[in-house]
Motif scaffolding. Sequence first.
Motif, PDB file in Angstrom:
ATOM      1  N   ALA A  98      41.051 -47.953  11.072  1.00  0.00           N
ATOM      2  CA  ALA A  98      40.635 -49.241  11.804  1.00  0.00           C
ATOM      3  C   ALA A  98      41.459 -49.522  13.193  1.00  0.00           C
ATOM      4  CB  ALA A  98      41.216 -50.520  10.887  1.00  0.00           C
ATOM      5  N   SER A  99      40.611 -49.930  14.396  1.00  0.00           N
ATOM      6  CA  SER A  99      41.094 -50.219  15.438  1.00  0.00           C
ATOM      7  C   SER A  99      40.482 -51.344  15.924  1.00  0.00           C
ATOM      8  CB  SER A  99      40.754 -48.746  16.254  1.00  0.00           C
ATOM      9  OG  SER A  99      41.025 -49.091  17.638  1.00  0.00           O
ATOM     10  N   THR A 100      40.912 -51.770  17.131  1.00  0.00           N
ATOM     11  CA  THR A 100      40.650 -52.982  17.792  1.00  0.00           C
ATOM     12  C   THR A 100      39.511 -52.816  18.842  1.00  0.00           C
ATOM     13  OG1 THR A 100      42.179 -52.945  19.411  1.00  0.00           O
ATOM     14  CG2 THR A 100      42.814 -54.201  17.494  1.00  0.00           C
ATOM     15  N   ARG A 101      39.470 -51.367  19.232  1.00  0.00           N
ATOM     16  CA  ARG A 101      38.172 -50.950  19.888  1.00  0.00           C
ATOM     17  C   ARG A 101      37.917 -49.671  19.710  1.00  0.00           C
ATOM     18  NH1 ARG A 101      40.333 -50.514  25.739  1.00  0.00           N
ATOM     19  NH2 ARG A 101      38.127 -50.458  26.216  1.00  0.00           N
ATOM     20  N   LEU A 102      36.488 -49.490  19.786  1.00  0.00           N
ATOM     21  CA  LEU A 102      35.818 -48.219  19.619  1.00  0.00           C
ATOM     22  C   LEU A 102      36.458 -47.123  20.514  1.00  0.00           C
ATOM     23  CD1 LEU A 102      33.751 -46.622  18.166  1.00  0.00           C
ATOM     24  CD2 LEU A 102      32.155 -46.976  19.973  1.00  0.00           C
ATOM     25  N   ALA A 103      36.697 -47.576  21.719  1.00  0.00           N
ATOM     26  CA  ALA A 103      36.898 -46.527  22.740  1.00  0.00           C
ATOM     27  C   ALA A 103      38.346 -45.957  22.511  1.00  0.00           C
ATOM     28  CB  ALA A 103      37.312 -47.226  24.184  1.00  0.00           C
ATOM     29  N   THR A 104      39.332 -46.730  21.896  1.00  0.00           N
ATOM     30  CA  THR A 104      40.553 -46.115  21.473  1.00  0.00           C
ATOM     31  C   THR A 104      40.313 -45.351  20.151  1.00  0.00           C
ATOM     32  OG1 THR A 104      41.008 -48.221  20.349  1.00  0.00           O
ATOM     33  CG2 THR A 104      42.060 -47.764  22.564  1.00  0.00           C
ATOM     34  N   MET A 105      39.479 -45.842  19.061  1.00  0.00           N
ATOM     35  CA  MET A 105      39.303 -45.172  17.890  1.00  0.00           C
ATOM     36  C   MET A 105      38.630 -43.568  18.400  1.00  0.00           C
ATOM     37  SD  MET A 105      36.783 -46.203  14.678  1.00  0.00           S
ATOM     38  CE  MET A 105      38.026 -47.062  13.936  1.00  0.00           C
ATOM     39  N   LEU A 106      37.863 -43.658  19.464  1.00  0.00           N
ATOM     40  CA  LEU A 106      37.428 -42.452  19.370  1.00  0.00           C
ATOM     41  C   LEU A 106      38.353 -41.448  20.055  1.00  0.00           C
ATOM     42  CD1 LEU A 106      33.659 -43.342  21.149  1.00  0.00           C
ATOM     43  CD2 LEU A 106      34.202 -42.375  18.815  1.00  0.00           C
ATOM     44  N   ARG A 107      39.350 -41.791  20.397  1.00  0.00           N
ATOM     45  CA  ARG A 107      40.573 -41.118  20.898  1.00  0.00           C
ATOM     46  C   ARG A 107      41.618 -40.974  19.958  1.00  0.00           C
ATOM     47  NH1 ARG A 107      40.268 -44.572  25.517  1.00  0.00           N
ATOM     48  NH2 ARG A 107      42.694 -45.301  24.924  1.00  0.00           N
ATOM     49  N   LYS A 108      41.232 -41.428  18.590  1.00  0.00           N
ATOM     50  CA  LYS A 108      41.982 -41.326  17.485  1.00  0.00           C
ATOM     51  C   LYS A 108      43.364 -42.079  17.495  1.00  0.00           C
ATOM     52  CE  LYS A 108      40.027 -36.600  16.752  1.00  0.00           C
ATOM     53  NZ  LYS A 108      40.451 -35.344  16.849  1.00  0.00           N
ATOM     54  N   VAL A 109      43.181 -43.391  18.494  1.00  0.00           N
ATOM     55  CA  VAL A 109      44.366 -44.207  18.609  1.00  0.00           C
ATOM     56  C   VAL A 109      43.999 -45.307  17.779  1.00  0.00           C
ATOM     57  CG1 VAL A 109      45.753 -45.424  20.176  1.00  0.00           C
ATOM     58  CG2 VAL A 109      44.931 -43.249  21.039  1.00  0.00           C
ATOM     59  N   VAL A 110      44.487 -45.391  16.456  1.00  0.00           N
ATOM     60  CA  VAL A 110      43.944 -46.468  15.517  1.00  0.00           C
ATOM     61  C   VAL A 110      45.292 -47.194  15.034  1.00  0.00           C
ATOM     62  CG1 VAL A 110      42.079 -44.885  14.749  1.00  0.00           C
ATOM     63  CG2 VAL A 110      44.334 -44.872  13.460  1.00  0.00           C
ATOM     64  N   THR A 111      44.975 -48.427  14.321  1.00  0.00           N
ATOM     65  CA  THR A 111      46.188 -49.109  14.034  1.00  0.00           C
ATOM     66  C   THR A 111      46.400 -48.830  12.501  1.00  0.00           C
ATOM     67  OG1 THR A 111      45.075 -51.191  15.251  1.00  0.00           O
ATOM     68  CG2 THR A 111      46.342 -51.447  13.100  1.00  0.00           C
ATOM     69  N   SER A 112      45.259 -48.245  11.785  1.00  0.00           N
ATOM     70  CA  SER A 112      45.669 -47.717  10.476  1.00  0.00           C
ATOM     71  C   SER A 112      44.668 -46.661   9.961  1.00  0.00           C
ATOM     72  CB  SER A 112      45.311 -49.093   9.486  1.00  0.00           C
ATOM     73  OG  SER A 112      46.114 -50.010   9.772  1.00  0.00           O
ATOM     74  N   TRP A 113      45.468 -45.578   9.327  1.00  0.00           N
ATOM     75  CA  TRP A 113      44.495 -44.602   8.525  1.00  0.00           C
ATOM     76  C   TRP A 113      44.712 -44.839   7.079  1.00  0.00           C
ATOM     77  CZ3 TRP A 113      41.598 -41.328  11.157  1.00  0.00           C
ATOM     78  CH2 TRP A 113      41.901 -41.004  12.506  1.00  0.00           C
ATOM     79  N   GLY A 114      43.714 -44.566   6.278  1.00  0.00           N
ATOM     80  CA  GLY A 114      43.795 -44.400   4.988  1.00  0.00           C
ATOM     81  C   GLY A 114      44.032 -43.147   4.642  1.00  0.00           C
ATOM     82  N   GLN A 115      44.273 -42.892   3.274  1.00  0.00           N
ATOM     83  CA  GLN A 115      45.003 -41.804   2.735  1.00  0.00           C
ATOM     84  C   GLN A 115      44.061 -40.530   2.744  1.00  0.00           C
ATOM     85  OE1 GLN A 115      43.765 -43.871   0.771  1.00  0.00           O
ATOM     86  NE2 GLN A 115      42.781 -42.947  -0.941  1.00  0.00           N
ATOM     87  N   GLY A 116      42.677 -40.756   2.978  1.00  0.00           N
ATOM     88  CA  GLY A 116      41.806 -39.627   2.489  1.00  0.00           C
ATOM     89  C   GLY A 116      41.246 -39.326   1.445  1.00  0.00           C
ATOM     90  N   THR A 117      40.110 -39.041   1.363  1.00  0.00           N
ATOM     91  CA  THR A 117      39.167 -38.693   0.164  1.00  0.00           C
ATOM     92  C   THR A 117      38.586 -37.232   0.334  1.00  0.00           C
ATOM     93  OG1 THR A 117      37.869 -39.520  -1.605  1.00  0.00           O
ATOM     94  CG2 THR A 117      37.299 -40.389   0.653  1.00  0.00           C
ATOM     95  N   GLN A 118      38.698 -36.403  -0.653  1.00  0.00           N
ATOM     96  CA  GLN A 118      38.116 -35.277  -0.365  1.00  0.00           C
ATOM     97  C   GLN A 118      36.495 -35.119  -0.967  1.00  0.00           C
ATOM     98  OE1 GLN A 118      39.472 -32.035   0.381  1.00  0.00           O
ATOM     99  NE2 GLN A 118      37.410 -31.480   0.329  1.00  0.00           N
ATOM    100  N   VAL A 119      35.777 -34.322  -0.040  1.00  0.00           N
ATOM    101  CA  VAL A 119      34.284 -34.463  -0.244  1.00  0.00           C
ATOM    102  C   VAL A 119      33.931 -32.964  -0.246  1.00  0.00           C
ATOM    103  CG1 VAL A 119      31.774 -34.798   0.829  1.00  0.00           C
ATOM    104  CG2 VAL A 119      33.566 -36.506   0.823  1.00  0.00           C
ATOM    105  N   THR A 120      33.505 -32.456  -1.267  1.00  0.00           N
ATOM    106  CA  THR A 120      33.347 -30.875  -1.302  1.00  0.00           C
ATOM    107  C   THR A 120      31.589 -30.899  -1.515  1.00  0.00           C
ATOM    108  OG1 THR A 120      35.346 -30.320  -2.040  1.00  0.00           O
ATOM    109  CG2 THR A 120      33.741 -28.763  -2.144  1.00  0.00           C
ATOM    110  N   VAL A 121      30.903 -30.016  -0.787  1.00  0.00           N
ATOM    111  CA  VAL A 121      29.492 -29.863  -0.955  1.00  0.00           C
ATOM    112  C   VAL A 121      29.403 -28.272  -1.065  1.00  0.00           C
ATOM    113  CG1 VAL A 121      27.193 -30.046   0.301  1.00  0.00           C
ATOM    114  CG2 VAL A 121      29.015 -31.693   0.695  1.00  0.00           C
ATOM    115  N   SER A 122      28.844 -28.089  -2.353  1.00  0.00           N
ATOM    116  CA  SER A 122      28.503 -26.734  -2.690  1.00  0.00           C
ATOM    117  C   SER A 122      27.228 -26.166  -2.607  1.00  0.00           C
ATOM    118  CB  SER A 122      28.753 -26.422  -4.080  1.00  0.00           C
ATOM    119  OG  SER A 122      27.708 -27.231  -4.702  1.00  0.00           O
ATOM    120  N   SER A 123      27.066 -24.814  -1.824  1.00  0.00           N
ATOM    121  CA  SER A 123      25.646 -24.229  -1.636  1.00  0.00           C
ATOM    122  C   SER A 123      25.084 -23.787  -2.818  1.00  0.00           C
ATOM    123  CB  SER A 123      25.906 -23.198  -0.499  1.00  0.00           C
ATOM    124  OG  SER A 123      26.674 -22.321  -1.138  1.00  0.00           O
TER     125      SER A 123
END
Length: 123
Positions: A98-123
Amino acid sequence: QVQLVESGGGLVQAGGSLRLSCAASGRTFSSYVVGWFRQAPGKEREFVSAIRWSSDITNYADSVKGRFTISRDNAKSTVYLKMNSLKPDDTAVYYCAASTRLATMLRKVVTSWGQGTQVTVSS
């Protein structure tokens, strides 16, 4: 400050679909841009998609355009990322941000990050 919790990751075959969720707590998303990033092993974290909560305007990385759709549910303070036609190259840990502006988000300057969730795609 908003807290973010992702869910919905998992293992899927190529061509399959998954839907990720990002739920907010602490405060609402009303003044934020909410987005998704992903990070594969040995690679930098990269932007995937974002949505402006107040206007519903969306942005996508070229690599996911036409396959992924970002959306929101006001009542649940939740952002979703529907991923279709998944490819092995989509394998990564997906992070909500989450960020207050898209421009800062695209520079990875964000207010908050989540903990992440794994996505695995098998061939």
